[in-house]
Design a protein around this motif. Structure first.
Motif, PDB file in Angstrom:
ATOM      1  N   GLN A  10       0.716  -1.261  -0.125  1.00 41.64           N
ATOM      2  CA  GLN A  10      -0.164   0.166   0.016  1.00 41.64           C
ATOM      3  C   GLN A  10       0.864   1.251   0.141  1.00 41.64           C
ATOM      4  N   LYS A  11       1.985   1.177   0.762  1.00 40.71           N
ATOM      5  CA  LYS A  11       2.688   2.445   1.116  1.00 40.71           C
ATOM      6  C   LYS A  11       3.375   2.629  -0.294  1.00 40.71           C
ATOM      7  N   PHE A  12       4.158   1.457  -0.968  1.00 43.89           N
ATOM      8  CA  PHE A  12       4.716   1.744  -2.214  1.00 43.89           C
ATOM      9  C   PHE A  12       3.726   2.267  -3.428  1.00 43.89           C
ATOM     10  N   ALA A  13       2.445   1.853  -3.222  1.00 38.70           N
ATOM     11  CA  ALA A  13       1.699   2.227  -4.215  1.00 38.70           C
ATOM     12  C   ALA A  13       1.242   3.805  -3.993  1.00 38.70           C
ATOM     13  N   ALA A  14       1.273   4.029  -2.796  1.00 40.40           N
ATOM     14  CA  ALA A  14       0.871   5.400  -2.451  1.00 40.40           C
ATOM     15  C   ALA A  14       2.009   6.480  -2.791  1.00 40.40           C
ATOM     16  N   VAL A  15       3.254   5.976  -2.889  1.00 44.05           N
ATOM     17  CA  VAL A  15       4.346   6.853  -3.302  1.00 44.05           C
ATOM     18  C   VAL A  15       4.336   7.064  -4.790  1.00 44.05           C
ATOM     19  N   ARG A  16       3.967   6.029  -5.365  1.00 45.94           N
ATOM     20  CA  ARG A  16       3.897   5.848  -6.920  1.00 45.94           C
ATOM     21  C   ARG A  16       2.678   6.803  -7.323  1.00 45.94           C
ATOM     22  N   ASP A  17       1.626   6.592  -6.947  1.00 50.34           N
ATOM     23  CA  ASP A  17       0.318   7.306  -7.028  1.00 50.34           C
ATOM     24  C   ASP A  17       0.533   8.827  -6.999  1.00 50.34           C
ATOM     25  N   THR A  18       1.057   9.361  -5.824  1.00 55.77           N
ATOM     26  CA  THR A  18       1.359  10.705  -5.434  1.00 55.77           C
ATOM     27  C   THR A  18       2.397  11.234  -6.221  1.00 55.77           C
ATOM     28  N   HIS A  19       3.567  10.676  -6.235  1.00 51.74           N
ATOM     29  CA  HIS A  19       5.026  11.289  -6.742  1.00 51.74           C
ATOM     30  C   HIS A  19       5.337  10.674  -8.140  1.00 51.74           C
ATOM     31  N   GLY A  20       4.918   9.566  -8.439  1.00 56.56           N
ATOM     32  CA  GLY A  20       5.369   8.778  -9.747  1.00 56.56           C
ATOM     33  C   GLY A  20       6.040   7.628  -9.195  1.00 56.56           C
ATOM     34  N   GLY A  21       6.153   6.519  -9.934  1.00 57.46           N
ATOM     35  CA  GLY A  21       6.897   5.416  -9.327  1.00 57.46           C
ATOM     36  C   GLY A  21       8.430   5.477  -9.740  1.00 57.46           C
ATOM     37  N   ALA A  76       5.972  -3.151 -11.627  1.00 57.29           N
ATOM     38  CA  ALA A  76       4.884  -2.842 -11.240  1.00 57.29           C
ATOM     39  C   ALA A  76       4.416  -1.545 -10.298  1.00 57.29           C
ATOM     40  N   ILE A  77       5.462  -0.927  -9.692  1.00 59.75           N
ATOM     41  CA  ILE A  77       5.488   0.060  -8.905  1.00 59.75           C
ATOM     42  C   ILE A  77       6.039   1.270  -9.527  1.00 59.75           C
ATOM     43  N   GLY A  78       6.542   1.188 -10.886  1.00 62.58           N
ATOM     44  CA  GLY A  78       7.147   2.103 -11.760  1.00 62.58           C
ATOM     45  C   GLY A  78       8.513   2.473 -11.355  1.00 62.58           C
ATOM     46  N   SER A  79       9.386   1.911 -10.664  1.00 61.24           N
ATOM     47  CA  SER A  79      10.520   2.077 -10.360  1.00 61.24           C
ATOM     48  C   SER A  79      11.539   2.256 -11.588  1.00 61.24           C
ATOM     49  N   ARG A  80      12.199   3.348 -11.780  1.00 59.31           N
ATOM     50  CA  ARG A  80      13.291   3.207 -12.968  1.00 59.31           C
ATOM     51  C   ARG A  80      14.730   3.396 -12.739  1.00 59.31           C
ATOM     52  N   TYR A  81      14.914   3.537 -11.515  1.00 65.14           N
ATOM     53  CA  TYR A  81      16.234   3.902 -11.154  1.00 65.14           C
ATOM     54  C   TYR A  81      16.876   2.756 -10.114  1.00 65.14           C
ATOM     55  N   HIS A  82      18.030   2.354 -10.083  1.00 68.36           N
ATOM     56  CA  HIS A  82      18.633   1.632  -8.981  1.00 68.36           C
ATOM     57  C   HIS A  82      20.159   1.500  -9.233  1.00 68.36           C
TER      58      HIS A  82
END
Length: 754
Positions: free
Chosen positions: A98-109, A135-141
């Motif tokens: 839920q919290k990762f999804a909230a970051v994604r939805d608020t600020h972008g994955g 799935a959570i839109g992460s692009r940087y690692h």
């Protein structure tokens, strides 16, 4: 079933060491009186396809990894008062998703940053991270590779399009730049091979290192450069090769481009001046260059001694020019590209850039030294959350104090690990993973040529109650988020029950109908093909996909290794307790890896040639009146290893991680062996026990890697053993091309403690 040999005192299990990239095959004797959880004895596995029974002293102490620290056995959640509460897995998975999804939805994955993907031996779990990150839109690692190999990878991308490795078993001349394989390995059966070279009068070894290392003891030529001057030394070597016509003119004419322009740059070098700058006698440099030029084969290896020092990316370029100009590619004893069972990184000459600082991203990874800067800002594109797996960046990245501040500034930090590391102590959630010997595991450090091997390690212990392997953790998170179309999962589950051939066709059809299928491959396999396997074996399902990719990428080489098709390779890997040769090639096959249409190496990398011209002797001296010595932060020694050892009692020698100093420096400070000294840099200070070592040059000191871990739960009273190096290092001191840290060249002063 596990490959177990019974003995009177316990059971022998085949597996591998996890302490360096070689991952030597070993056998472990477990103790039935402790439910098999104690490692009674460890020995090399003579059946192992690449290491053939070889192992070093470090592998023999692996019980201190498995049983040496308080393991995490329950998910932890940080409460408002800063304390941790144990929670159940269902709650942890639900809240984290839920919290990762909230970051994604608020600020972008893309504001969710991933660090890790496995250590020296646990890459299989990292393969399952990809679907969740998508799935959570992460692009940087990023990972530890970004601290070490980014510059070399960028240079490799220009020349060969991928990683190259030397054939040291057959090389007439072996050259090690900032590398001490006697202690850090990196070469299969390192100590055996080094001794064979040393004893053979027809072969030679050249070591470029400011320290007289154990490898230098065996060398024919030790070019003991002044700290930070490696580039001047190797530029002079290349200039001599060109000046004295020691290059391979036929190879250059047939296989390279732009040599005429390149040689003009090196003919302008004042060799005597460069020799004086690096502190090497001109005659010694010339004799070393002549030995290189006269050899029938040359292999080279660069490592952290130059990759974490001044001019590191330039040094990677110079290293590769040495073996290119002498024609040492694609032949026995020379340098080779190689197949990969699973690629570890992305090789490209093109850069992406970080969202806040605009730093270059090489190897597909954000430079570790800029991560904190990407967080500690009010920039709208700053990172807001981190997922950290099997890594401890709060200890391992430069300027730990600032990195801890960055972790505290994030909205969400989730750590997956086996123990409560320094990083985990700053997290909002900590998820307890099974250890590397409690789950199926592997390494993707597959660097051999002409025969390349892969070792899938079967679990030899049951997971500690309360822990989960990473593939199951990611599968639960993905189920909670709700990815994977129901029709795709239903079709694949049905096909999996019918056999691999129907499954293969069904998977291909799903990929055509649903573009998300390929990106979710590890998860879909886990949920479908994996469901047909025993529960503990589900994570091996991703090997099916890797076998399929290998069959498509290297069909001829796979068949030459004895595997008729992908299914046969998959079966061999699953059954191969001592590893499996998955490709076999000839020396001529090396040319198939060259990415250029004309199959010629473009010798010019303009940005690095510009750096070569701009080298200023003054830039080699980074010390000052305030910090007059050069500290090497992270020396490899007989009893140092990566920080997965959370039990300092594994060390039989150098238990406190001594500060090694040259005799003249110790005399000047009235320090004797065993005294305590204070090491001070621009970022911090630490106390260390003094060891006087004639192997060190005057003005050069060294502290070992792997020390300074906080091994208690009490942040106010940490039980530190040795120096935590990154309390002393500066994140701003980094390579201007790819941002790798200068850990091996830290200006410092040393003060006696009364």
């Amino acid at each position: 079933m596990a490959d177990i040999t019974k003995s009177e005192t316990g059971n022998w299990h085949k597996t591998a060491c996890i302490l360096c990239e070689n991952n030597c095959g070993i056998q472990i004797l477990t103790d039935p009186e402790t439910s098999g959880r104690t490692f009674l004895k460890i020995r090399g596995d003579k059946d192992h396809v690449s290491t053939q029974g070889y192992t070093c002293n470090k592998a023999l102490r692996l019980d201190h990894y498995q049983n040496g620290a308080d393991r995490l056995t329950s998910p932890l959640r940080r409460e408002a008062d800063g304390s941790f509460t144990e929670i159940d897995w269902d709650t942890a998975i639900r809240e984290i998703a839920q919290k990762f999804a909230a970051v994604r939805d608020t600020h972008g994955g893309d504001k969710i940053f991933y660090y890790g993907g496995g250590g020296q031996g646990n890459h299989l779990g990292g393969a399952y991270a990809g679907p969740f990150l998508r799935a959570i839109g992460s692009r940087y690692h990023s990972s530890a590779l970004a601290q070490e190999k980014a510059g070399e990878a960028w240079v490799d991308a220009h020349f060969t399009g991928g990683h190259t490795h030397g054939d040291f078993e057959h090389a007439e001349v072996s050259i090690f730049f900032g590398k001490n394989p006697y202690q850090s390995h990196g070469v299969s059966r390192a100590r055996t091979v080094l001794k064979e070279i040393s004893k053979d009068p027809a072969r030679s070894m050249i070591v470029v290192d400011p320290v007289r290392t154990e490898t230098a003891d065996l060398a024919d030529f030790h070019l003991q450069v002044k700290p930070g001057t490696d580039a001047w030394c190797v530029i002079a070597l290349i200039a001599i090769l060109i000046e004295e016509n020691l290059v391979d003119e036929d190879f250059i004419a047939e296989h390279t481009r732009d040599y005429d322009e390149l040689q003009r740059h090196f003919r302008a070098v004042d060799i005597a001046e460069y020799a004086a700058i690096c502190g090497i006698d001109d005659d010694l440099l010339r004799r070393a260059a002549r030995r290189i030029g006269a050899a029938s084969s040359v292999s080279t290896y660069e490592d952290l001694g130059v990759q974490q020092s001044l001019n590191s990316t330039l040094m990677s370029y110079l290293n590769k020019l040495v073996w290119l100009l002498t024609g040492n590619f694609g032949k026995q004893g020379g340098m080779h590209p190689h197949s990969s069972f699973a690629p570890l990184a992305r090789y490209s000459t093109e850069f992406r850039y970080t969202p806040v600082t605009g730093s270059r991203i090489a190897l597909g990874m954000v430079p570790a030294n800029v991560i904190a800067e990407e967080i500690l800002t009010d920039h709208p594109d700053r990172f807001r959350a981190m997922l950290i797996e099997s890594s401890n960046p709060a200890h391992s990245l430069a300027d730990s104090a600032t990195f801890r501040e960055a972790l505290d500034a994030l909205e969400l930090v989730v750590v997956i690990d086996v123990v409560l590391t320094e990083t985990a102590k700053r997290a909002d959630y900590v998820l307890p993973a099974a250890s590397q010997y409690e789950k199926w595991e592997s390494t993707f450090f597959n660097f051999h040529f002409p025969k390349n091997s892969f070792h899938l390690r079967e679990p030899i212990l049951e997971p500690l109650p309360g822990t989960l392997p990473e593939p199951e953790i990611y599968a639960r998170l993905l189920r909670e988020i709700g990815v994977g179309k129901k029709r795709t999962l239903t079709a694949l589950r049905a096909a999996a029950t019918l056999g691999r051939k129907p499954f293969r066709y069904t998977f291909a059809a799903c990929a055509l109908l649903d573009k998300e299928t390929i990106g979710l491959t590890p998860y879909l396999l886990y949920e479908t093909l994996g469901a047909t396997l025993p529960a503990r074996d589900r994570s091996t399902s991703v090997i099916w996909a890797l076998a399929e990719i290998t069959a498509r990428s290297y069909p001829k080489a796979m068949k030459a290794a004895g595997h008729r098709d992908a299914d046969a390779l998959f079966d061999a890997v699953i059954a191969g307790r001592s590893g499996v040769v998955f490709t076999e090639e000839s020396e001529d096959d090396a040319w198939n890896y060259i990415p250029h249409d004309d199959k010629k190496f473009p010798l010019l990398i303009p940005e690095l040639l510009a750096m070569l011209h701009e080298l200023d002797p003054a830039s080699a001296v980074q010390t000052s009146d305030e910090f007059p010595l050069v500290l090497s932060a992270g020396q490899r020694r007989q009893f140092t290893a990566n920080t997965i050892f959370h039990d300092p009692s594994w060390r039989l020698k150098d238990k406190n991680g001594a500060l090694r100093m040259a005799p003249a420096d110790a005399d000047a400070l009235s320090l004797a062996a065993g005294d305590v000294a204070r090491v001070v840099t621009n970022r911090g200070a630490a106390l260390a026990e003094v060891e006087i070592d004639a192997r060190m040059q005057t003005g050069h000191a060294a502290l070992p890697n792997g020390f300074g871990l906080n091994l208690t739960d009490e942040a106010t009273d940490p039980a530190l053993v040795g120096v935590a190096l990154n309390e002393l290092t500066d994140a701003q001191r980094r390579d201007p091309i790819v941002g790798t840290p200068w850990h091996k060249n830290v200006p410092a002063r040393i003060e006696p403690v009364g």
